[in-house]
Write a protein that holds these residues in place. Structure first.
Motif, short mmCIF file in Angstrom:
data_model
loop_
_atom_site.label_atom_id
_atom_site.label_comp_id
_atom_site.label_asym_id
_atom_site.label_seq_id
_atom_site.Cartn_x
_atom_site.Cartn_y
_atom_site.Cartn_z
N ASN A 49 81.04 83.54 62.00
CA ASN A 49 81.56 82.90 60.79
C ASN A 49 80.90 83.59 59.59
OD1 ASN A 49 82.05 81.26 58.54
ND2 ASN A 49 82.12 79.40 59.78
N TRP A 50 81.61 84.56 59.01
CA TRP A 50 81.02 85.35 57.93
C TRP A 50 80.77 84.51 56.68
CZ3 TRP A 50 79.21 90.07 58.97
CH2 TRP A 50 79.72 90.74 60.08
N ALA A 51 81.66 83.59 56.38
CA ALA A 51 81.51 82.78 55.17
C ALA A 51 80.25 81.92 55.24
CB ALA A 51 82.74 81.90 54.97
N ALA A 52 79.98 81.37 56.42
CA ALA A 52 78.80 80.53 56.60
C ALA A 52 77.59 81.32 57.05
CB ALA A 52 79.09 79.42 57.61
N ASP A 53 77.79 82.63 57.33
CA ASP A 53 76.72 83.48 57.85
C ASP A 53 76.12 82.82 59.09
OD1 ASP A 53 74.97 85.64 57.98
OD2 ASP A 53 73.47 84.71 56.69
N GLU A 54 76.98 82.57 60.08
CA GLU A 54 76.55 81.73 61.19
C GLU A 54 77.27 82.10 62.48
OE1 GLU A 54 76.11 77.28 60.65
OE2 GLU A 54 77.95 77.37 61.85
N LEU A 55 76.50 82.09 63.56
CA LEU A 55 77.04 82.24 64.91
C LEU A 55 76.60 81.02 65.70
CD1 LEU A 55 78.44 84.05 67.07
CD2 LEU A 55 76.17 84.95 67.60
N ALA A 56 77.54 80.18 66.04
CA ALA A 56 77.23 78.95 66.77
C ALA A 56 78.14 78.89 67.99
CB ALA A 56 77.42 77.73 65.88
N VAL A 57 77.68 79.47 69.09
CA VAL A 57 78.46 79.55 70.32
C VAL A 57 77.54 79.21 71.48
CG1 VAL A 57 79.99 80.96 71.72
CG2 VAL A 57 79.77 81.44 69.28
N GLY A 58 78.02 78.40 72.39
CA GLY A 58 77.24 78.02 73.55
C GLY A 58 77.08 79.16 74.55
N GLN A 59 76.03 79.09 75.36
CA GLN A 59 75.76 80.14 76.33
C GLN A 59 76.89 80.27 77.36
OE1 GLN A 59 71.90 79.70 78.12
NE2 GLN A 59 70.80 80.05 76.20
N ARG A 60 77.49 79.16 77.73
CA ARG A 60 78.57 79.22 78.71
C ARG A 60 79.76 80.00 78.15
NH1 ARG A 60 80.24 73.66 81.41
NH2 ARG A 60 78.05 73.92 82.02
N GLU A 61 80.09 79.77 76.89
CA GLU A 61 81.21 80.48 76.27
C GLU A 61 80.89 81.96 76.11
OE1 GLU A 61 84.06 80.24 72.26
OE2 GLU A 61 82.43 78.79 72.57
N ILE A 62 79.65 82.27 75.73
CA ILE A 62 79.25 83.67 75.60
C ILE A 62 79.31 84.36 76.96
CG2 ILE A 62 77.38 85.24 74.98
CD1 ILE A 62 76.41 83.16 72.98
N ALA A 63 78.84 83.66 78.01
CA ALA A 63 78.86 84.23 79.35
C ALA A 63 80.28 84.56 79.78
CB ALA A 63 78.23 83.25 80.34
N ARG A 64 81.22 83.69 79.46
CA ARG A 64 82.63 83.96 79.80
C ARG A 64 83.16 85.16 79.02
NH1 ARG A 64 84.21 79.19 79.17
NH2 ARG A 64 84.98 79.30 77.04
N LEU A 65 82.82 85.25 77.73
CA LEU A 65 83.26 86.37 76.91
C LEU A 65 82.69 87.69 77.42
CD1 LEU A 65 84.63 87.46 74.29
CD2 LEU A 65 82.47 86.96 73.11
N LYS A 89 68.82 80.15 63.01
CA LYS A 89 68.96 79.28 61.84
C LYS A 89 68.63 77.83 62.22
CE LYS A 89 72.31 79.76 58.92
NZ LYS A 89 73.67 79.86 58.31
N ARG A 90 69.07 77.43 63.41
CA ARG A 90 68.79 76.08 63.90
C ARG A 90 68.73 76.12 65.41
NH1 ARG A 90 72.75 71.39 62.03
NH2 ARG A 90 71.80 71.97 60.03
N GLN A 91 67.60 75.66 65.93
CA GLN A 91 67.40 75.67 67.38
C GLN A 91 68.29 74.64 68.04
OE1 GLN A 91 65.18 77.96 68.89
NE2 GLN A 91 66.37 77.35 70.66
N GLY A 92 68.87 75.02 69.17
CA GLY A 92 69.74 74.11 69.89
C GLY A 92 68.99 72.92 70.46
N ALA A 93 69.69 71.83 70.59
CA ALA A 93 69.12 70.61 71.19
C ALA A 93 70.22 69.99 72.04
CB ALA A 93 68.66 69.65 70.10
N ARG A 94 69.95 68.86 72.64
CA ARG A 94 70.94 68.22 73.50
C ARG A 94 72.23 67.94 72.71
NH1 ARG A 94 69.01 63.21 77.02
NH2 ARG A 94 67.77 64.94 77.87
N GLY A 95 73.33 68.48 73.23
CA GLY A 95 74.61 68.27 72.57
C GLY A 95 74.87 69.18 71.39
N ARG A 96 73.98 70.13 71.11
CA ARG A 96 74.16 71.02 69.97
C ARG A 96 73.68 72.42 70.34
NH1 ARG A 96 70.57 69.39 65.16
NH2 ARG A 96 69.07 70.71 66.28
N VAL A 97 74.51 73.41 70.08
CA VAL A 97 74.15 74.79 70.42
C VAL A 97 73.25 75.37 69.34
CG1 VAL A 97 76.31 75.13 71.67
CG2 VAL A 97 76.17 75.80 69.27
#
Length: 228
Positions: A49-65, A89-97
């Motif tokens: 997400n270039w506008a937000a300068d952010e990459l927020a993707v779960g490991q399972r989705e990245i593994a599939r990609l 930017k923000r460390q993942g926690a339960r329910g949040r990547v």
């Protein structure tokens, strides 16, 4: 050319320039680094997400990609963070990547030696952009003040470390401070790194800079070897 966030007018061109720089860098490396950068390029293209300068993707989705398992994703993302190309930017926690951002300054710093492989026009454009932002952008952000190394033992490495610190405190804090003097045999100075990845990175990307600093204080140093 590239601001810290390639958004706004001309954003598409800036994004393509960044991706081109990364691709040219990857193609000049060994197969493992090539694959790692290709994976990051694909992830950026698909999900950044270039506008937000952010990459927020779960490991399972990245593994599939990436067509790998989640363990490989975890290892590769750790390598990218260690290299400074991704920052948390923000460390993942339960329910949040975990949320990441690209360190564009660091990527430009590392890829600069390969800009000329794209063409002189690209190298000139990128170089002008880097110069125009150098007064307002810190290439390698470091939290707090980076303390100067102790030079009391007077070895060539202690003095070289001090030089490297004065030249670029960010690079020093990230890669140089953790290197210890292992041994000296003739013109070869052997340094010990805290991990194999750290040793390989320094040997690959910082070898000439470290050797130059060592030769500035001891011209008999002719080779730098980094081990883990």
């Amino acid at each position: 050319m590239l601001s810290t966030k390639p958004i706004g007018r001309g954003a598409s061109a800036r994004k393509y320039d960044l991706l081109t720089a990364m691709g040219a860098y990857a193609l000049a490396q060994g197969k493992h680094d090539q694959r790692r950068v290709l994976r990051l390029l694909t992830l950026i293209t698909a999900r950044y997400n270039w506008a937000a300068d952010e990459l927020a993707v779960g490991q399972r989705e990245i593994a599939r990609l990436w067509s790998v398992d989640e363990r490989t994703v975890k290892r590769e993302m750790a390598h990218l963070r260690a290299a400074g190309w991704l920052v948390v930017k923000r460390q993942g926690a339960r329910g949040r990547v975990s949320e990441y951002a690209l360190s564009i300054e660091r990527i430009l710093h590392d890829t600069a030696p390969n800009w000329g492989n794209v063409g002189p026009d690209f190298e000139l454009r990128m170089g002008q952009g880097e110069a125009s932002t150098s007064q307002t952008v810190v290439p390698l952000p470091v939290r707090g003040v980076v303390a100067a190394p102790d030079v009391s033992d007077g070895t060539e490495w202690a003095l070289a470390r001090a030089l490297l610190h004065s030249e670029d405190a960010g690079v020093y804090a990230s890669w140089i401070a953790a290197l210890d003097r292992a041994e000296r045999a003739g013109g070869r100075l052997t340094l010990r790194a805290p991990s194999r990845f750290h040793a390989r990175y320094v040997q690959t990307h910082l070898d000439r800079r470290v050797l130059a600093a060592c030769r500035d204080v001891d011209e008999t140093v002719s080779e730098i070897r980094v081990i883990a």
